[in-house]
Motif scaffolding. Structure first.
Motif: not given
Ligand code: UDP
Length: 491
Positions: A182-195, A411-419
């Motif tokens: 969806p247009q309002n979704f944002r991914f962050h550069r740090t979510q990309l693997h270095r490759y 964000e969707e499931m609410g079953v995790a936190v990210e360390l």
């Protein structure tokens, strides 16, 4: 055609998983599911050493046929006898990927031979997303190709869209939109693997993945290891993006026969199953944190030190499947200097922590009542194994589509936190301690996550439920897939 009709018809399916245990095992599980409801002959093709593994993992009564495709690791610049991603550092996995292109000709010969012997081509080829050149084989021999993605719908979509579109190159911003979302979704550069961060279309990862993903888009349909109820958004978006049928038949978990056995991934566990289970038996319900980064990842030396400090400070019990840090031979000997002085002995003496070197009995640990949280790299198999047992997750994505899985889990499931993310990040023991407290807390967020994880587990059970009265969504999808495979013969 009814299921009863499909079950009596004969036909042949050729399956080809990517050369990695995290792919071979779900392929094997999928083959069994197809076999349970059809009379189809199923041939699983792969390189000789992977076939050797499959032979050891299958019971002698199994009807699944195995076909060796000639492969010479040395000829592809790989170490001798390396035909699987395990034992290869991430930097060299791309060479294994490139070498897999050499399997196209032998697969073509195999499928031609089957066509000659049976007077008709197989009903279809089911190929791994990473071996989408199988589409060429299918087309040239008059059959169809279905892609089996061993990932989830959301993570698979993010992965294929990121690699096909390289959206991070179109902006200087750290946050960006990814086609298919969806247009309002944002991914962050740090979510990309270095490759991927470094990819420009000409690097060795792009040169393999971009054409393979383009070929995968030519498949006649996709099979996804997820369930309608657990990934409604991911499936809706993936279907729209691909424009072909997507059957969600999961969770496809390792067959029972592979549980607890070293045949599971051909690895010797670092500790006997009984020892782990006895240790867990002594602990309270939901009191133990289980830590593992999957079959081919590890963290950096400084991260390992911080993780150990945080675990010790948390006062919680834990089982940690531990390997040498990033940059050192992951399968080599573990050195005490990588942990705080006396850590392993202290944890052992106080029975606070169990360090399992190299490989642990993950499914058994996750299904034990004492396990309360999973600190995981969030490979999709680990995610399914954790949630099917109602175990909430502390995410630490390291490679592939893992960061997108974590985004969805949070964000969707609410079953995790990210360390944290990646092997490059700097973390402190205090961060580790705090996040463990959040997840293990019986009140507040920890309680909420546990409840949601239990709900997902219930959805998974429902999706795979099969009895006289009722069939779950994944069972119905499997039935539909089988009908579709057979009826395609007439096309
Ligand atoms: N696994 C295991 N013991 C370990 C590490 C991993 O049994 O010590 C299994 C785990 O149960 C899962 C698979 O290996 O089935 C890892 O797959 P996943 O998709 O989670 O991650 P990958 O290894 O592909 O990164």
């Amino acid at each position: 055609m009814s299921m009863a009709d499909a079950a009596t018809k004969r036909g042949h399916i050729v399956m080809i998983p990517c050369m990695a245990h995290g792919h071979i095992i779900p392929f094997l599980a999928l083959a069994r599911l197809i076999q349970q409801r059809t009379n189809f002959t199923i041939t699983t093709a792969n390189t000789p050493l992977n076939i050797q593994y499959l032979r050891s993992a299958l019971s002698s009564s199994s009807q699944i046929r195995l076909a060796e495709l000639p492969f010479d690791a040395i000829q592809h610049g790989l170490p001798p006898n390396i035909e699987n991603s395990e034992n290869l550092p991430l930097a060299r996995i791309i060479h294994l990927f490139h070498s897999s292109l050499s399997l196209e000709a032998p697969l073509h010969s195999l499928v031609s031979q089957i066509t000659q012997e049976e007077g008709q081509p197989p009903l279809c080829i089911i190929s791994d997303l990473f071996l989408s050149w199988a589409n060429n084989v299918a087309k040239s021999l008059g059959t169809r190709n279905l892609t089996f993605t061993t990932g989830g719908a959301y993570g698979t979509l993010a992965y294929i869209s990121m690699w096909s579109n390289l959206p991070q190159r179109k902006t200087d911003s750290d946050e960006f939109w990814v086609p298919g979302f969806p247009q309002n979704f944002r991914f962050h550069r740090t979510q990309l693997h270095r490759y991927l961060r470094a990819a420009d279309g000409t690097d060795e990862w792009s040169r393999f993945l971009i054409p393979q993903i383009a070929l995968s888009m030519e498949s006649d349909g996709w099979i996804c290891n997820t369930a309608e109820e657990i990934e409604p958004l991911g499936l809706q978006l993936l279907r729209k993006y691909l424009g072909v049928p997507v059957w969600s038949v999961g969770p496809v978990l390792p067959p029972d026969t592979l549980r607890g056995s070293k045949h599971r991934a051909g690895k010797e566990p670092g500790m006997a199953l009984e020892v782990c289970m006895e240790w867990l038996d002594l602990k309270d319900e939901n009191s133990v944190v289980y830590i593992s980064f999957g079959s081919q990842n590890t963290i950096s030396a400084s991260q390992m030190m911080a993780l150990a400090e945080g675990l010790e400070e948390s006062g919680r019990s834990f089982i940690w499947v531990i390997r040498p840090p990033f940059g050192v031979d992951m399968n080599g000997e573990f050195r005490e200097e990588w942990l705080p002085t006396g850590f392993e002995k202290r944890m052992k003496d106080t029975k606070r922590g169990l360090l399992v070197h190299k490989w642990g009995p993950q499914l058994e640990i996750l299904s034990h009542r004492s396990t309360g949280a999973f600190l995981s790299h969030c490979g999709w198999n680990s995610v399914l194994e954790s949630l099917s047992n109602g175990v909430p997750i502390i995410g630490w994505p390291l490679a592939a589509e893992q960061a997108y899985n974590v985004k969805m889990l949070v964000e969707e499931m609410g079953v995790a936190v990210e360390l944290t993310r990646t092997v490059e990040s700097v973390i402190s023991g205090e961060q580790v301690r705090k996040i463990i407290e959040i997840v293990m807390d019986r009140q507040g967020k920890g309680k909420e996550m546990k409840e949601k994880a239990n709900e997902v587990a219930a959805h998974m059970r429902n999706a795979t439920k099969e009895n006289d009265q009722e069939k779950g969504s994944s069972v119905r999808a499997m039935d539909d897939l089988v009908r579709n495979i057979f009826s395609s013969k007439a096309l």
